[in-house]
Design a protein around this motif. Structure first.
Motif, PDB file in Angstrom:
ATOM      1  N   ASN A   1      11.007 -13.431  -2.469  1.00 19.31           N
ATOM      2  CA  ASN A   1       9.955 -12.735  -1.720  1.00 19.31           C
ATOM      3  C   ASN A   1      10.023 -13.109  -0.239  1.00 19.31           C
ATOM      4  OD1 ASN A   1       7.642 -10.991  -1.887  1.00 19.31           O
ATOM      5  ND2 ASN A   1       6.395 -12.760  -1.385  1.00 19.31           N
TER       6      ASN A   1
ATOM      7  N   PRO B   1       8.910 -13.791   3.619  1.00 18.57           N
ATOM      8  CA  PRO B   1       7.667 -14.292   4.224  1.00 18.57           C
ATOM      9  C   PRO B   1       7.072 -13.208   5.134  1.00 18.57           C
ATOM     10  CG  PRO B   1       9.557 -15.186   5.361  1.00 18.57           C
ATOM     11  CD  PRO B   1      10.088 -14.376   4.233  1.00 18.57           C
ATOM     12  N   TYR B   2       6.120 -12.474   4.609  1.00 16.47           N
ATOM     13  CA  TYR B   2       5.537 -11.376   5.376  1.00 16.47           C
ATOM     14  C   TYR B   2       4.071 -11.649   5.677  1.00 16.47           C
ATOM     15  CZ  TYR B   2       3.321  -9.489   1.128  1.00 16.47           C
ATOM     16  OH  TYR B   2       2.547  -9.318   0.005  1.00 16.47           O
ATOM     17  N   ASP B   3       3.579 -10.957   6.662  1.00  9.48           N
ATOM     18  CA  ASP B   3       2.177 -11.057   7.063  1.00  9.48           C
ATOM     19  C   ASP B   3       1.388 -10.031   6.256  1.00  9.48           C
ATOM     20  OD1 ASP B   3      -0.302 -10.622   8.338  1.00  9.48           O
ATOM     21  OD2 ASP B   3       0.517 -11.173  10.299  1.00  9.48           O
ATOM     22  N   ARG B   4       0.606 -10.507   5.295  1.00  5.68           N
ATOM     23  CA  ARG B   4      -0.114  -9.603   4.404  1.00  5.68           C
ATOM     24  C   ARG B   4      -1.074  -8.676   5.142  1.00  5.68           C
ATOM     25  NH1 ARG B   4      -2.338 -12.471  -0.847  1.00  5.68           N
ATOM     26  NH2 ARG B   4      -2.603 -14.296   0.448  1.00  5.68           N
ATOM     27  N   GLU B   5      -1.762  -9.211   6.132  1.00  9.73           N
ATOM     28  CA  GLU B   5      -2.693  -8.379   6.899  1.00  9.73           C
ATOM     29  C   GLU B   5      -1.956  -7.296   7.682  1.00  9.73           C
ATOM     30  OE1 GLU B   5      -5.903  -6.572   7.845  1.00  9.73           O
ATOM     31  OE2 GLU B   5      -5.922  -8.282   6.472  1.00  9.73           O
TER      32      GLU B   5
ATOM     33  N   TYR C   1       0.909  -6.039   6.860  1.00 10.27           N
ATOM     34  CA  TYR C   1       1.417  -5.110   5.840  1.00 10.27           C
ATOM     35  C   TYR C   1       0.329  -4.111   5.444  1.00 10.27           C
ATOM     36  CZ  TYR C   1       3.493  -3.537   1.415  1.00 10.27           C
ATOM     37  OH  TYR C   1       3.995  -2.784   0.395  1.00 10.27           O
ATOM     38  N   ARG C   2      -0.881  -4.611   5.225  1.00 10.30           N
ATOM     39  CA  ARG C   2      -1.997  -3.712   4.878  1.00 10.30           C
ATOM     40  C   ARG C   2      -2.314  -2.737   6.016  1.00 10.30           C
ATOM     41  NH1 ARG C   2      -4.544  -8.565   2.669  1.00 10.30           N
ATOM     42  NH2 ARG C   2      -4.221  -8.500   0.441  1.00 10.30           N
ATOM     43  N   ARG C   3      -2.242  -3.240   7.226  1.00 12.61           N
ATOM     44  CA  ARG C   3      -2.585  -2.440   8.404  1.00 12.61           C
ATOM     45  C   ARG C   3      -1.521  -1.385   8.705  1.00 12.61           C
ATOM     46  NH1 ARG C   3      -3.618  -6.663  11.172  1.00 12.61           N
ATOM     47  NH2 ARG C   3      -1.627  -6.722  12.238  1.00 12.61           N
TER      48      ARG C   3
ATOM     49  N   LYS D   1       2.233  -0.814   7.067  1.00  6.85           N
ATOM     50  CA  LYS D   1       3.338  -1.180   6.181  1.00  6.85           C
ATOM     51  C   LYS D   1       4.698  -0.936   6.846  1.00  6.85           C
ATOM     52  CE  LYS D   1       5.326   0.357   1.804  1.00  6.85           C
ATOM     53  NZ  LYS D   1       5.122   1.263   0.673  1.00  6.85           N
TER      54      LYS D   1
ATOM     55  N   GLU E   1       5.527  -3.548   9.550  1.00 10.60           N
ATOM     56  CA  GLU E   1       5.787  -4.876   8.993  1.00 10.60           C
ATOM     57  C   GLU E   1       7.141  -4.915   8.282  1.00 10.60           C
ATOM     58  OE1 GLU E   1       5.217  -8.952   7.993  1.00 10.60           O
ATOM     59  OE2 GLU E   1       4.696  -7.644   9.648  1.00 10.60           O
TER      60      GLU E   1
END
Length: 167
Positions: free
Chosen positions: A143, A145-149, A151-153, A155, A158
């Protein structure tokens, strides 16, 4: 919008013919449910990627039906997908197969026999590659290392940050 309406209309037609689909299933596009959708049952929380094909009969019997001994030969089979499964793009499910709960069928696979619960299958014909727990552990290990926030904002942004274009 129009494409979405056409998909709903097609699916409604299959449901009227007896296709069984449980709640919270996702279909990337409407699969080819073939000529006997009433022989297909799909459980809860199942995802069908695009171009999945359900083959509920063996049309090859047509070749031998002109022989008196085989005149009445038919071959049909129910296809059952149990709860919490993923069926990859372009997979073919052949007559009489059952996909066990918590299973993954890889893209392009041809499923000719039952898929055990909690397994990942792939190939032509499909065979078990691993159990679902080792698949999950492998996914976790690779997996990114991504920024989840982020990604949500956004995709796309990101993912392009993680996997930049080569030129």
């Amino acid at each position: 919008m129009l494409g979405s309406l056409i998909h709903k209309w097609k699916l409604r037609g299959y449901l009227k013919q007896g296709l069984q689909v449980a709640d919270d299933c996702r279909m990337v596009s409407i699969p080819d449910f073939g000529s006997e959708p009433y022989l297909i049952s799909i459980g809860r929380h199942v995802t069908l990627a695009s171009n999945v094909t359900f083959i509920t009969h063996d049309g090859g019997t047509w070749v031998i039906r002109d022989r008196p001994r085989f005149k009445e030969v038919i071959r049909y089979g129910r296809i059952t997908i149990h709860d919490n499964c993923f069926i990859g793009k372009g997979a073919f499910l052949m007559p009489g197969v059952s996909i066990g709960p918590n299973a993954v069928v890889a893209s392009g696979s041809i499923v000719t026999r039952d898929v055990p619960p909690n397994s990942v299958v792939a190939g032509v014909p499909a065979r078990v590659l691993r159990d679902i727990d080792s698949y999950a552990e492998n996914l976790l290990a690779v997996n990114p290392p991504y920024d989840r926030e982020a990604y949500r904002r956004d995709k796309v942004a990101e993912l392009l940050r993680l996997f930049p274009r080569p030129w």
